[in-house]
Scaffold this active site. Structure first.
Site, PDB file in Angstrom:
ATOM      1  N   HIS A  12     -27.169  22.887 -12.765  1.00  0.00           N
ATOM      2  CA  HIS A  12     -27.064  21.564 -13.568  1.00  0.00           C
ATOM      3  C   HIS A  12     -27.163  21.328 -15.181  1.00  0.00           C
ATOM      4  O   HIS A  12     -27.264  20.610 -15.382  1.00  0.00           O
ATOM      5  CB  HIS A  12     -28.147  20.198 -12.704  1.00  0.00           C
ATOM      6  CG  HIS A  12     -27.492  19.026 -12.829  1.00  0.00           C
ATOM      7  ND1 HIS A  12     -28.362  18.010 -13.416  1.00  0.00           N
ATOM      8  CD2 HIS A  12     -25.377  18.731 -11.740  1.00  0.00           C
ATOM      9  CE1 HIS A  12     -27.200  16.975 -13.057  1.00  0.00           C
ATOM     10  NE2 HIS A  12     -26.288  17.199 -12.484  1.00  0.00           N
ATOM     11  N   LYS A  32     -27.250  20.981 -19.101  1.00  0.00           N
ATOM     12  CA  LYS A  32     -26.208  20.525 -20.000  1.00  0.00           C
ATOM     13  C   LYS A  32     -26.936  21.085 -21.165  1.00  0.00           C
ATOM     14  O   LYS A  32     -27.804  19.721 -22.288  1.00  0.00           O
ATOM     15  CB  LYS A  32     -25.852  19.160 -20.354  1.00  0.00           C
ATOM     16  CG  LYS A  32     -24.849  18.814 -18.813  1.00  0.00           C
ATOM     17  CD  LYS A  32     -25.851  18.073 -17.587  1.00  0.00           C
ATOM     18  CE  LYS A  32     -24.810  17.928 -16.341  1.00  0.00           C
ATOM     19  NZ  LYS A  32     -25.396  17.910 -15.438  1.00  0.00           N
ATOM     20  N   ASP A  71     -25.352  28.562 -33.255  1.00  0.00           N
ATOM     21  CA  ASP A  71     -25.959  28.727 -34.413  1.00  0.00           C
ATOM     22  C   ASP A  71     -27.545  28.951 -34.813  1.00  0.00           C
ATOM     23  O   ASP A  71     -28.141  29.212 -35.887  1.00  0.00           O
ATOM     24  CB  ASP A  71     -25.328  28.480 -36.781  1.00  0.00           C
ATOM     25  CG  ASP A  71     -24.452  28.964 -36.296  1.00  0.00           C
ATOM     26  OD1 ASP A  71     -24.106  29.850 -35.401  1.00  0.00           O
ATOM     27  OD2 ASP A  71     -23.004  28.146 -37.324  1.00  0.00           O
ATOM     28  N   HIS A 126     -24.853   7.237 -14.828  1.00  0.00           N
ATOM     29  CA  HIS A 126     -24.866   9.281 -14.222  1.00  0.00           C
ATOM     30  C   HIS A 126     -25.433   9.447 -15.265  1.00  0.00           C
ATOM     31  O   HIS A 126     -25.912  10.825 -15.567  1.00  0.00           O
ATOM     32  CB  HIS A 126     -24.057   9.940 -15.028  1.00  0.00           C
ATOM     33  CG  HIS A 126     -23.395  11.439 -14.887  1.00  0.00           C
ATOM     34  ND1 HIS A 126     -23.583  12.390 -15.520  1.00  0.00           N
ATOM     35  CD2 HIS A 126     -23.220  11.129 -13.665  1.00  0.00           C
ATOM     36  CE1 HIS A 126     -23.375  13.396 -15.007  1.00  0.00           C
ATOM     37  NE2 HIS A 126     -23.636  12.817 -13.842  1.00  0.00           N
ATOM     38  N   LYS A 178     -29.684  10.070 -17.054  1.00  0.00           N
ATOM     39  CA  LYS A 178     -31.651  10.709 -16.857  1.00  0.00           C
ATOM     40  C   LYS A 178     -32.393  10.531 -17.764  1.00  0.00           C
ATOM     41  O   LYS A 178     -32.656  11.091 -18.341  1.00  0.00           O
ATOM     42  CB  LYS A 178     -31.115  11.575 -16.371  1.00  0.00           C
ATOM     43  CG  LYS A 178     -29.826  12.198 -15.139  1.00  0.00           C
ATOM     44  CD  LYS A 178     -28.357  12.849 -15.781  1.00  0.00           C
ATOM     45  CE  LYS A 178     -27.756  13.162 -14.699  1.00  0.00           C
ATOM     46  NZ  LYS A 178     -26.842  12.495 -13.549  1.00  0.00           N
ATOM     47  N   ASP A 229     -44.166   3.611 -22.231  1.00  0.00           N
ATOM     48  CA  ASP A 229     -45.164   3.122 -23.286  1.00  0.00           C
ATOM     49  C   ASP A 229     -44.344   2.998 -24.961  1.00  0.00           C
ATOM     50  O   ASP A 229     -43.130   2.654 -25.072  1.00  0.00           O
ATOM     51  CB  ASP A 229     -46.479   3.456 -24.173  1.00  0.00           C
ATOM     52  CG  ASP A 229     -47.218   3.283 -22.556  1.00  0.00           C
ATOM     53  OD1 ASP A 229     -46.970   2.013 -21.573  1.00  0.00           O
ATOM     54  OD2 ASP A 229     -48.273   3.970 -22.596  1.00  0.00           O
TER      55      ASP A 229
END
Length: 412
Positions: free
Chosen positions: A113, A115, A120, A292, A294, A299
């Site tokens: 899952h 991403k 380079d 969608h 996350k 603080d």
């Protein structure tokens, strides 16, 4: 939970596909040596086709291009799409693909899952955004709200190493990690002095790392906790930490899905509302479009952005990657954005509303909560998934434009 904090990194917050895709495609266009790309989904829509073209152009320039997708999330690319990539030298692999059974995908659990994109060894992208048009506003009411970051600095070497390690899990061909270099111009950064830590979740040595970092940060919170998460059903330790933070006077705000792409998600999250609201947690349901994201902030310095939801799949089964970031400027920008979402596009959840009909829902809540708590252990009875990468190649006998079965030849 062995990871190292890296100082003096540049970081740029990217909101939705409108920020993310132009930045990613330009970075790939600028690549000189190497492109490492990991993603859960590539769809064969206008975004996937643009990604295909920039990867083809990079490979034709002599750039080494490695693409790792999930065998469940990216299962339907056509033979033509794959052929165009493979014939110019793009190396495509799928994580744990399985054939369909009666037209249905069966490999539901332990997904890749993450991403991550590394260019380079200098620039990297981390977040929750897949390569699909449903991350763009012009997709319509079901366009997703999501986040990523672009980074440069010492943290890129950790991301590069993590990507190569996963690519090499089933290969005897070892690659020398490219050290981070500083040959390119600085990015348009929200901050140039961010401290960062790469936090991954796997099914070996890092099974609870992301959850542990959340726990440490929430337990030490003094002023505010803001969590914006698409699929919210954490385990009891995280729930208790969130509730206890509110009890000791920390302002705790959750921004959750109010217009979900999967209706079951909303039902599961609402099972927890009473437990949290009665101790002062503020809950907003985002209703403009599916959430969608996350992301979270604690603080005025701690933030996290990545691929991990706070649900049993992400916290106990999937391969995930989050960046933990200590930086006041990024934290403040993310806080202002999330506060704006809460004020303009969310519906506040009240305890009075949640308690309506609670007497008959209480047994269902109890049973469902404890089933989902133990869900990862139940799945654990199934054969464990070790990383299994299979080359994605077009099948010669497949008709043009048809979904391409995966070549079943495995790495040695």
């Amino acid at each position: 939970m062995s990871a190292t904090w890296r100082d003096s990194n540049q970081v740029q917050l990217l909101i939705n596909g409108e920020d993310y895709f132009p930045s990613v495609f330009q970075a790939i266009n600028d690549a000189r040596e190497e492109v490492l790309l990991e993603t859960f989904i590539i769809f064969e829509d206008k975004v996937g086709q643009q990604l295909q073209q920039v990867l083809i152009d990079a490979a034709r320039r002599g750039v080494r291009v490695e693409v790792l997708v999930d065998g469940y999330g990216t299962a339907d690319l056509s033979s033509d799409f794959l052929q165009a990539l493979v014939e110019v030298g793009v190396h495509l692999q799928a994580f744990d693909p399985s054939p369909k059974l009666l037209g249905m995908r069966t490999n539901l659990f332990r997904r890749m899952h993450r991403k991550i994109l590394v260019i380079d060894g200098e620039t990297a992208f981390v977040g929750g955004i897949n390569y699909s048009a449903d991350h763009l506003a012009d997709f319509g009411p079901m366009a997703k709200q999501d986040y990523a970051v672009r980074v440069r600095g010492p943290i890129v070497a950790d991301l590069h190493r993590a990507s190569l390690q996963l690519l090499d899990e089933t290969s005897r061909v070892r690659r020398n990690p490219t050290p981070w270099r500083s040959r390119s111009a600085p990015i348009e950064a929200d901050s140039a002095q961010a401290s960062m830590l790469l936090c991954i979740r796997d099914n070996h040595e890092h099974q609870r790392d992301i959850e542990q970092h959340y726990l440490i940060a929430i337990r030490s919170a003094r002023e505010r906790v803001v969590i914006a998460n698409a699929y919210f059903f954490p385990g009891y330790r995280l729930l208790r930490a969130i509730r206890n933070a509110a009890r000791r006077g920390v302002k705790v705000t959750l921004i959750l899905q109010g217009m979900p792409d999967l209706p079951l998600v909303l039902l599961c999250s609402r099972l927890l509302y009473n437990y949290l609201l009665r101790d002062g947690v503020v809950i907003h349901e985002y209703c403009e479009r599916p959430l969608h994201g996350k992301v979270a902030l604690i603080d005025d310095q701690w933030s996290t952005i990545g691929s991990s939801n706070l649900d049993p799949l992400s916290l106990a089964l999937n391969l995930e990657a989050n960046l933990i970031i200590r930086d006041r400027k990024l934290n403040e920008r993310l806080h202002e954005h999330l506060l704006g979402l809460a004020q303009a596009h969310c519906k506040a959840v009240t305890l009075q509303r949640v308690l309506r009909g609670y007497w008959w829902r209480a047994p269902l809540i109890f049973l469902t909560f404890h089933f989902l708590r133990r869900f990862p252990a139940i799945v654990g009875w199934l054969p464990a998934h070790s990383p299994k990468l299979i080359p994605m190649v077009p099948t010669p006998e497949a008709p043009p434009g048809a979904p391409a079965p995966l070549d079943q030849a495995k790495h040695p």
